[in-house]
Design a protein around this motif. Sequence first.
Motif, PDB file in Angstrom:
ATOM      1  N   SER A  57      36.141  19.923  90.160  1.00 36.03           N
ATOM      2  CA  SER A  57      35.957  19.385  88.809  1.00 36.03           C
ATOM      3  C   SER A  57      35.818  17.867  88.832  1.00 36.03           C
ATOM      4  O   SER A  57      34.958  17.298  88.153  1.00 36.03           O
ATOM      5  CB  SER A  57      37.135  19.782  87.917  1.00 36.03           C
ATOM      6  OG  SER A  57      37.218  21.168  87.803  1.00 36.03           O
ATOM      7  N   ASN A  89      33.462  14.767  77.205  1.00 35.25           N
ATOM      8  CA  ASN A  89      34.326  13.747  76.597  1.00 35.25           C
ATOM      9  C   ASN A  89      34.503  12.553  77.518  1.00 35.25           C
ATOM     10  O   ASN A  89      34.442  11.404  77.072  1.00 35.25           O
ATOM     11  CB  ASN A  89      35.698  14.334  76.266  1.00 35.25           C
ATOM     12  CG  ASN A  89      35.659  15.270  75.082  1.00 35.25           C
ATOM     13  OD1 ASN A  89      34.741  15.227  74.270  1.00 35.25           O
ATOM     14  ND2 ASN A  89      36.650  16.133  74.997  1.00 35.25           N
ATOM     15  N   SER A  90      34.722  12.813  78.785  1.00 35.69           N
ATOM     16  CA  SER A  90      34.933  11.728  79.749  1.00 35.69           C
ATOM     17  C   SER A  90      33.683  10.861  79.879  1.00 35.69           C
ATOM     18  O   SER A  90      33.773   9.633  79.902  1.00 35.69           O
ATOM     19  CB  SER A  90      35.336  12.299  81.103  1.00 35.69           C
ATOM     20  OG  SER A  90      35.625  11.272  81.998  1.00 35.69           O
ATOM     21  N   LEU A 100      32.525  15.660  87.779  1.00 36.90           N
ATOM     22  CA  LEU A 100      32.644  14.605  86.782  1.00 36.90           C
ATOM     23  C   LEU A 100      32.083  13.292  87.315  1.00 36.90           C
ATOM     24  O   LEU A 100      31.315  12.615  86.636  1.00 36.90           O
ATOM     25  CB  LEU A 100      34.108  14.433  86.372  1.00 36.90           C
ATOM     26  CG  LEU A 100      34.407  13.313  85.396  1.00 36.90           C
ATOM     27  CD1 LEU A 100      33.697  13.554  84.082  1.00 36.90           C
ATOM     28  CD2 LEU A 100      35.898  13.210  85.166  1.00 36.90           C
ATOM     29  N   GLY A 159      33.335  20.661  78.131  1.00 35.43           N
ATOM     30  CA  GLY A 159      33.833  19.824  77.038  1.00 35.43           C
ATOM     31  C   GLY A 159      34.597  18.618  77.557  1.00 35.43           C
ATOM     32  O   GLY A 159      34.415  17.500  77.064  1.00 35.43           O
ATOM     33  N   GLN A 160      35.442  18.837  78.532  1.00 35.05           N
ATOM     34  CA  GLN A 160      36.220  17.729  79.102  1.00 35.05           C
ATOM     35  C   GLN A 160      35.314  16.742  79.837  1.00 35.05           C
ATOM     36  O   GLN A 160      35.483  15.528  79.727  1.00 35.05           O
ATOM     37  CB  GLN A 160      37.302  18.261  80.040  1.00 35.05           C
ATOM     38  CG  GLN A 160      38.417  18.978  79.322  1.00 35.05           C
ATOM     39  CD  GLN A 160      39.098  18.084  78.298  1.00 35.05           C
ATOM     40  OE1 GLN A 160      39.441  16.946  78.567  1.00 35.05           O
ATOM     41  NE2 GLN A 160      39.282  18.600  77.093  1.00 35.05           N
ATOM     42  N   PRO A 185      35.149  25.036  78.463  1.00 37.58           N
ATOM     43  CA  PRO A 185      36.215  24.033  78.362  1.00 37.58           C
ATOM     44  C   PRO A 185      36.040  22.889  79.371  1.00 37.58           C
ATOM     45  O   PRO A 185      36.259  21.726  79.036  1.00 37.58           O
ATOM     46  CB  PRO A 185      37.499  24.814  78.645  1.00 37.58           C
ATOM     47  CG  PRO A 185      37.162  26.228  78.322  1.00 37.58           C
ATOM     48  CD  PRO A 185      35.706  26.381  78.675  1.00 37.58           C
ATOM     49  N   LEU A 186      35.610  23.231  80.582  1.00 34.06           N
ATOM     50  CA  LEU A 186      35.363  22.196  81.586  1.00 34.06           C
ATOM     51  C   LEU A 186      34.218  21.294  81.144  1.00 34.06           C
ATOM     52  O   LEU A 186      34.307  20.067  81.240  1.00 34.06           O
ATOM     53  CB  LEU A 186      35.049  22.833  82.942  1.00 34.06           C
ATOM     54  CG  LEU A 186      34.711  21.868  84.074  1.00 34.06           C
ATOM     55  CD1 LEU A 186      35.875  20.928  84.361  1.00 34.06           C
ATOM     56  CD2 LEU A 186      34.341  22.653  85.327  1.00 34.06           C
TER      57      LEU A 186
END
Length: 118
Positions: free
Chosen positions: A12, A55-56, A16, A51-52, A48-49
């Motif tokens: 993850s 956001n980041s 990112l 989304g995070q 959900p991943l």
Amino acid sequence: MKKLYSGFLLISILMLIGIMTACSGSKEGVSGGGSQNLSLLTGGTYYPLGGQIGNSISDNTKANITPQTSGASAENMETLRVGEAEIAFSQTDIGAYAIEGKEMFEGRPIDNIQAISS
């Protein structure tokens, strides 16, 4: 179980970093130096991943990432093909099939996609 969690966390974080690197480059295509709106296609349990990650990226760049749920990797590749999204989650084999025009993409390779993280 701890190894599985650690592996998922590492993957993850690497995803990112890859996406942030791709989105933090030159903003030449953005008029007036404003923000850029990008869609991030995710499928099922990856929402959900996504989304995070969205956001980041949105918090740390001039890009506004909007996660969108989808029907999984093959649909994501087709959506990228027609330009209805800019970023997508995909299984590695599906991405390779899309580029090579194999399996479900037989005779119809997709030439406008590029991996930014694995």
